[in-house]
Design an enzyme around this catalytic site. Structure first.
Site, short mmCIF file in Angstrom:
data_model
loop_
_atom_site.label_atom_id
_atom_site.label_comp_id
_atom_site.label_asym_id
_atom_site.label_seq_id
_atom_site.Cartn_x
_atom_site.Cartn_y
_atom_site.Cartn_z
N GLY A 136 0.64 -1.25 0.14
CA GLY A 136 -0.11 -0.08 0.20
C GLY A 136 0.86 1.34 0.08
N GLN A 180 2.95 9.97 2.01
CA GLN A 180 4.21 9.23 1.94
C GLN A 180 5.19 9.65 0.90
OE1 GLN A 180 2.03 5.35 2.64
NE2 GLN A 180 4.05 4.87 3.64
N CYS A 233 5.70 -0.28 7.80
CA CYS A 233 5.28 0.86 7.05
C CYS A 233 6.57 1.15 6.17
CB CYS A 233 4.99 1.86 7.89
SG CYS A 233 4.43 3.42 7.15
N LEU A 234 6.36 1.64 4.98
CA LEU A 234 7.28 2.10 4.17
C LEU A 234 8.06 3.23 4.67
CD1 LEU A 234 6.30 1.36 0.67
CD2 LEU A 234 7.48 -0.23 1.99
N HIS A 241 -4.68 1.14 7.37
CA HIS A 241 -3.26 1.75 7.48
C HIS A 241 -3.24 2.83 6.56
CE1 HIS A 241 1.15 0.96 7.89
NE2 HIS A 241 1.17 1.78 7.12
N GLU A 242 -3.59 2.60 5.44
CA GLU A 242 -3.59 4.06 4.50
C GLU A 242 -4.18 5.07 4.79
OE1 GLU A 242 -0.86 3.48 2.68
OE2 GLU A 242 -0.60 1.36 2.87
N HIS A 264 -2.89 7.52 7.34
CA HIS A 264 -1.82 8.14 6.83
C HIS A 264 -2.52 9.26 6.26
CE1 HIS A 264 1.99 6.16 6.51
NE2 HIS A 264 1.52 5.03 6.15
O1 K1U Z 1 1.64 2.19 4.06
C1 K1U Z 1 2.93 1.95 3.96
O2 K1U Z 1 3.79 2.18 4.24
C2 K1U Z 1 2.88 0.47 3.11
C3 K1U Z 1 2.70 -0.82 4.07
C4 K1U Z 1 1.34 -1.52 4.32
C5 K1U Z 1 0.86 -2.21 5.30
C6 K1U Z 1 1.73 -3.21 5.56
C7 K1U Z 1 1.35 -4.18 6.52
C8 K1U Z 1 0.19 -3.85 6.94
C9 K1U Z 1 -0.78 -2.91 6.92
C10 K1U Z 1 -0.15 -2.09 5.70
C11 K1U Z 1 3.87 -1.82 3.55
O3 K1U Z 1 3.48 -2.36 2.53
S1 K1U Z 1 5.03 -2.28 4.52
C12 K1U Z 1 5.82 -3.67 3.48
C13 K1U Z 1 4.82 -4.98 3.67
O4 K1U Z 1 4.08 -5.17 4.21
C14 K1U Z 1 5.35 -6.03 2.62
C15 K1U Z 1 6.31 -5.80 1.82
C16 K1U Z 1 6.60 -6.93 0.79
C17 K1U Z 1 5.56 -7.99 0.70
C18 K1U Z 1 4.71 -8.00 1.31
C19 K1U Z 1 4.29 -6.88 2.45
ZN ZN Z 2 2.47 3.49 6.15
#
Ligand code: K1U
Ligand code: ZN
Length: 175
Positions: free
Chosen positions: A46, A51, A97-98, A140-141, A144
């Site tokens: 997401g 972001q 979270c990225l 989660h998004e 943000h």
């Molecule tokens: O919002 C963000 O920073 C993105 C975030 C979204 C998210 C992750 C986990 C739960 C809820 C929302 C991410 O994508 S973090 C990375 C991640 O979860 C992932 C990366 C590679 C493969 C699978 C998952």
């Molecule tokens: Zn996030």
């Protein structure tokens, strides 16, 4: 298409309430596609506009995996979410979270939600009984867009565990 820079914990834009999109323009649809490309490259499931430094109410999600047969990207302008009625307990899930790299911790959220938004054509859409990882990601998004990060919602114990990492991250972003 373009890969965009992702803002990191400590950057002010992540703490600002994002503004509604007044009209879904071709430029905003292009931005959404750039966000998807940025998210796939990161990789993540997401991304919300704040972001990448745009304080507008736009999120993208795709909870499929790279090895799956097909991708399933979602683009939501002005998303509004509510917990579905009925049996719908808060569920735990370890989030990342990225914008908060290297920290993962459990967050409790409703398992089933309803989503209202505008699609890429500017049409109002409603998704009911969204569950699983997509429901998790959308919540989660949308946080943000309110300037809320998942680390605001973790337990006091997990917060204490991650406090020094968070402080370092925040300090490194201040000029
Ligand atoms: O919002 C963000 O920073 C993105 C975030 C979204 C998210 C992750 C986990 C739960 C809820 C929302 C991410 O994508 S973090 C990375 C991640 O979860 C992932 C990366 C590679 C493969 C699978 C998952
Ligand atoms: Zn996030």
């Amino acid at each position: 298409m373009a890969i965009l820079d992702i803002n990191i914990y400590g950057d002010e834009v992540l703490r600002v309430k994002a503004k509604p999109v007044e009209k879904v323009t071709p430029e905003l649809v292009q931005l959404a596609h750039d966000m998807l490309e940025t998210m796939y490259e990161a990789p993540g499931i997401g991304l919300a506009a704040p972001q990448i430094g745009k304080s507008i109410r736009l999120i993208v999600c795709d909870v499929t995996r790279e090895e799956d047969d097909a991708r399933d990207p979602h683009i939501f302008f002005n998303p509004e979410i509510s917990a579905e009625d009925g049996e719908n307990p808060l569920l735990p899930y370890e989030e990342g979270c990225l914008s908060v790299p290297e920290i993962y911790a459990e967050v409790m959220r409703p398992g089933r939600i309803r989503v209202k938004a505008l699609d890429i054509n500017g049409n109002a859409i409603e998704l009911r009984n969204v569950d699983g990882l997509l429901a998790r990601c959308i919540q989660h998004e949308v946080d943000h867009l309110e300037g809320v990060l998942f680390v605001d919602k973790i337990s006091a114990a997990d917060r204490a565990l991650n406090q020094s990492k968070l402080k370092k991250m925040s300090k490194s972003r201040k000029v």
